[in-house]
Scaffold this motif. Structure first.
Motif, mmCIF file in Angstrom:
data_model
loop_
_atom_site.group_PDB
_atom_site.id
_atom_site.type_symbol
_atom_site.label_atom_id
_atom_site.label_comp_id
_atom_site.label_asym_id
_atom_site.label_seq_id
_atom_site.Cartn_x
_atom_site.Cartn_y
_atom_site.Cartn_z
ATOM 1 N N ALA A 59 93.199 37.685 83.388
ATOM 2 C CA ALA A 59 92.490 36.656 82.631
ATOM 3 C C ALA A 59 91.109 36.393 83.230
ATOM 4 C CB ALA A 59 93.314 35.364 82.606
ATOM 5 N N THR A 95 89.391 28.088 87.153
ATOM 6 C CA THR A 95 90.485 29.063 87.223
ATOM 7 C C THR A 95 90.749 29.470 88.671
ATOM 8 O OG1 THR A 95 88.892 30.842 86.760
ATOM 9 C CG2 THR A 95 90.165 29.982 84.902
ATOM 10 N N ALA A 111 94.840 27.131 82.128
ATOM 11 C CA ALA A 111 94.657 27.451 80.713
ATOM 12 C C ALA A 111 93.378 26.826 80.160
ATOM 13 C CB ALA A 111 95.875 26.985 79.916
ATOM 14 N N TYR A 114 90.260 28.506 81.413
ATOM 15 C CA TYR A 114 90.060 29.818 80.783
ATOM 16 C C TYR A 114 89.597 29.666 79.334
ATOM 17 C CZ TYR A 114 91.050 34.423 78.830
ATOM 18 O OH TYR A 114 90.939 35.639 78.183
ATOM 19 N N VAL A 115 90.222 28.786 78.587
ATOM 20 C CA VAL A 115 89.979 28.693 77.148
ATOM 21 C C VAL A 115 88.638 28.034 76.830
ATOM 22 C CG1 VAL A 115 90.762 27.534 75.035
ATOM 23 C CG2 VAL A 115 92.405 28.757 76.480
ATOM 24 N N SER A 150 94.002 33.601 70.552
ATOM 25 C CA SER A 150 94.639 33.695 71.875
ATOM 26 C C SER A 150 94.724 32.333 72.547
ATOM 27 C CB SER A 150 93.870 34.671 72.773
ATOM 28 O OG SER A 150 92.616 34.144 73.164
ATOM 29 N N TRP A 154 97.582 30.501 74.996
ATOM 30 C CA TRP A 154 97.295 30.002 76.343
ATOM 31 C C TRP A 154 97.720 28.542 76.486
ATOM 32 C CZ3 TRP A 154 96.517 32.831 80.382
ATOM 33 C CH2 TRP A 154 95.893 34.069 80.289
ATOM 34 N N TRP A 169 101.764 33.611 77.877
ATOM 35 C CA TRP A 169 100.482 33.976 78.487
ATOM 36 C C TRP A 169 100.242 35.484 78.423
ATOM 37 C CZ3 TRP A 169 99.115 30.682 83.451
ATOM 38 C CH2 TRP A 169 98.821 29.382 83.043
ATOM 39 N N ALA A 172 99.042 36.148 75.030
ATOM 40 C CA ALA A 172 97.635 35.742 74.911
ATOM 41 C C ALA A 172 96.713 36.813 75.487
ATOM 42 C CB ALA A 172 97.420 34.406 75.629
#
Length: 392
Positions: A59, A95, A111, A114-115, A150, A154, A169, A172
Motif C-alpha cells: 500500500a 501510514t 486506512a 492511505y485513502v 478501493s 480499505w 484490505w 482493496a
C-alpha cells in the motif's frame, strides 16, 4: 512556481525532467517508512505476520508509484500539484506512524492515511481540469473512480475499529494494482489510452532510480541502528561489513544498463512506465527483507541460523535479482541468464545454510553477488571491445 490554468497544469513536452526538491523530500519520508517495515519484519515471529507487513508495504509503495506518475504527467512546479504532494507526504507520515499499530487495534489510522491523499488528489485534479474543460480530466476521472472503489474496501477493512480485516484490505490492494494494470477501465470513459503512457518522460525513470537508490540505503541503516546499541564483537562487525557490501552490490545490480532505458524510444518508455510499479515492488520487497535479515544477523551473528532467517538472508537478494531481471526482460525481451545462473549454486547451498552461523550465511550471499557483478563487468567489457572492433 505558478498557479496556472489547466493547460499549464499538464507537463509540457519540452519541460524540465529533473526532480524537484519537494519530490526529493517526498522520497525521504517514504524511505523512513521502509526502514520501519524492515524492523517490523525482523520482529515478526511468524510468516503470517511477515505477510501482513508486506501488505502494508504494498500500500505504501502504491502511494509513491501513483504520485510519481502524477508528477510525471502534471507539472510539479504548479501549486495544485505541490499541494497534492504535501497532502500525500502527510498521508505517508500517517501510514508510517501507523505501521506498528495497524495490526494492534488502530487499523483505521492506516486506512485513513492511505485513502485521504488519493481522494484529495482526485478531487483537486478533476475539479481544476473540469473547470477549464481540459481533455486530461478524463484521465484524472479514471484514476479517481478506481481509488473511490478501493477506498470502500480499505475503510470497511478497518471497521469496526480494531484489528484490520485482512481479506478486505487484500481485495482493496488487488483493485488498486489490477485497475492500473488494466489501464483504469471506467464506465462511459473507457481505458487510459496507451499513447498517454508513451508520453512518459525521462523524469519518471529518474524518479524510480532515485527512490531505489535511497531505498537501498535501508540495508545499512537498519543494522546501523542495531549495532549502535550492541557490543562491537568481531562477528558482529563482520556481519555489519557484509550488510554494507550487500548494499553496494545490489546497487550495482540495479544500475547495470539502467540508464539506457532513460534514452529509449517513447514506446519503450511507455512500457517501462506501466510495468515499473510491479517489478520495482518485487525489488523493494527484496530490499526490506535484506535489511530485516541484517538487523537480525547483526543482533546475533553466531550460532545456528533459524530457517526463517536463512530465508530472509538468501531470499531478499534473490527477490531483488528476480525483480530486476523481470524488468529487463519485459523491456528488452531478453533474460539476463548470466545473472540467473547464480541462483543454482545458491539453491544448492540452502539446505545446509541453517547449520552455519548467520554471519557466514550473509558472507556466502555476498560472494554470490560478487559473482553476479563480476559477470556484468565482463559482459560490459566484451561489448565495448566488440563496438571498437566493428568497421566504421
Amino acid at each position: 512556481m505558478t498557479t496556472g490554468g489547466s493547460a499549464e497544469l499538464v507537463r509540457r513536452p519540452n519541460g524540465s525532467t529533473r526532480a524537484t526538491l519537494l519530490e526529493l523530500l517526498f522520497d525521504v519520508i517514504f524511505v523512513a517508512a521502509l526502514a520501519l517495515v524492515s524492523m517490523l519484519i525482523a520482529d515478526r515471529h511468524s510468516w503470517t505476520g511477515v505477510g501482513q507487513t508486506l501488505v502494508l508495504l504494498a500500500a505504501i509503495w502504491w502511494t509513491w508509484a501513483v504520485t510519481s506518475t502524477t508528477t510525471d504527467f502534471y507539472d510539479p512546479e504548479q501549486r495544485p500539484i505541490q499541494s497534492i504532494l504535501m497532502v500525500t507526504m502527510l498521508g505517508a507520515v500517517g501510514t508510517a506512524a501507523a505501521l506498528p499499530l495497524a495490526s494492534d487495534g488502530h487499523a483505521m489510522i492506516f486506512a485513513a492515511a492511505y485513502v485521504i491523499p488519493h481522494v484529495v488528489r482526485g478531487l483537486v485534479l478533476v475539479g481544476i481540469l473540469r473547470l477549464h474543460r481540459h481533455h486530461a480530466q478524463q484521465r484524472a476521472a479514471r484514476f479517481f473512480f478506481w481509488f473511490l472503489v478501493s477506498a470502500v474496501f480499505w475503510v470497511l477493512g478497518a471497521l469496526p475499529p480494531g484489528q484490520p480485516h485482512w481479506p478486505l484490505w487484500i481485495i482493496a490492494l488487488a483493485i488498486d494494482y489490477g485497475s492500473s494494470a488494466a489501464r483504469y477501465p471506467t464506465p462511459w470513459l473507457g481505458r487510459v489510452p496507451v499513447g498517454q503512457y508513451e508520453r512518459s518522460t525521462e523524469h519518471l525513470g529518474e524518479r524510480y532510480q532515485q527512490f531505489m537508490i535511497l531505498a537501498l540505503g535501508d540495508i545499512i541503516l537498519v543494522p546501523t541502528l542495531e549495532i549502535s546499541t550492541a557490543d562491537f564483537s568481531a562477528a558482529r562487525l563482520g556481519a555489519f561489513v557484509a550488510a554494507f557490501l550487500t548494499m553496494l552490490l545490489l546497487w550495482q545490480v540495479y544500475v547495470y544498463r539502467a540508464g539506457a532505458i532513460l534514452q529509449a524510444p517513447t514506446r519503450i518508455r511507455g512500457r517501462a512506465a506501466r510495468i515499473s510499479p510491479y517489478t520495482h515492488l518485487v525489488m523493494l520487497v527484496g530490499v526490506v527483507c535484506t535489511a530485516a535479515a541484517f538487523d537480525l544477523v547483526v543482533e546475533r551473528p553466531t550460532g545456528e541460523t533459524p530457517v526463517r532467517l536463512v530465508v530472509l538472508i538468501l531470499g531478499g537478494p534473490v527477490l531483488f535479482l528476480l525483480g530486476r531481471s523481470l524488468f529487463a526482460y519485459l523491456i528488452t525481451g531478453a533474460l539476463p541468464w548470466h545473472r540467473l545462473a547464480w541462483l543454482v549454486p545458491l539453491a544448492a547451498l540452502t539446505p545446509w545454510a541453517h547449520r552455519w552461523p548467520p554471519a557466514m550465511v550473509a558472507l556466502v550471499t555476498v560472494g554470490l553477488l560478487v559473482g553476479i557483478v563480476a559477470g556484468d563487468m565482463v559482459g560490459r567489457n566484451r561489448g565495448r571491445r566488440f563496438q571498437r572492433g566493428r568497421p566504421g
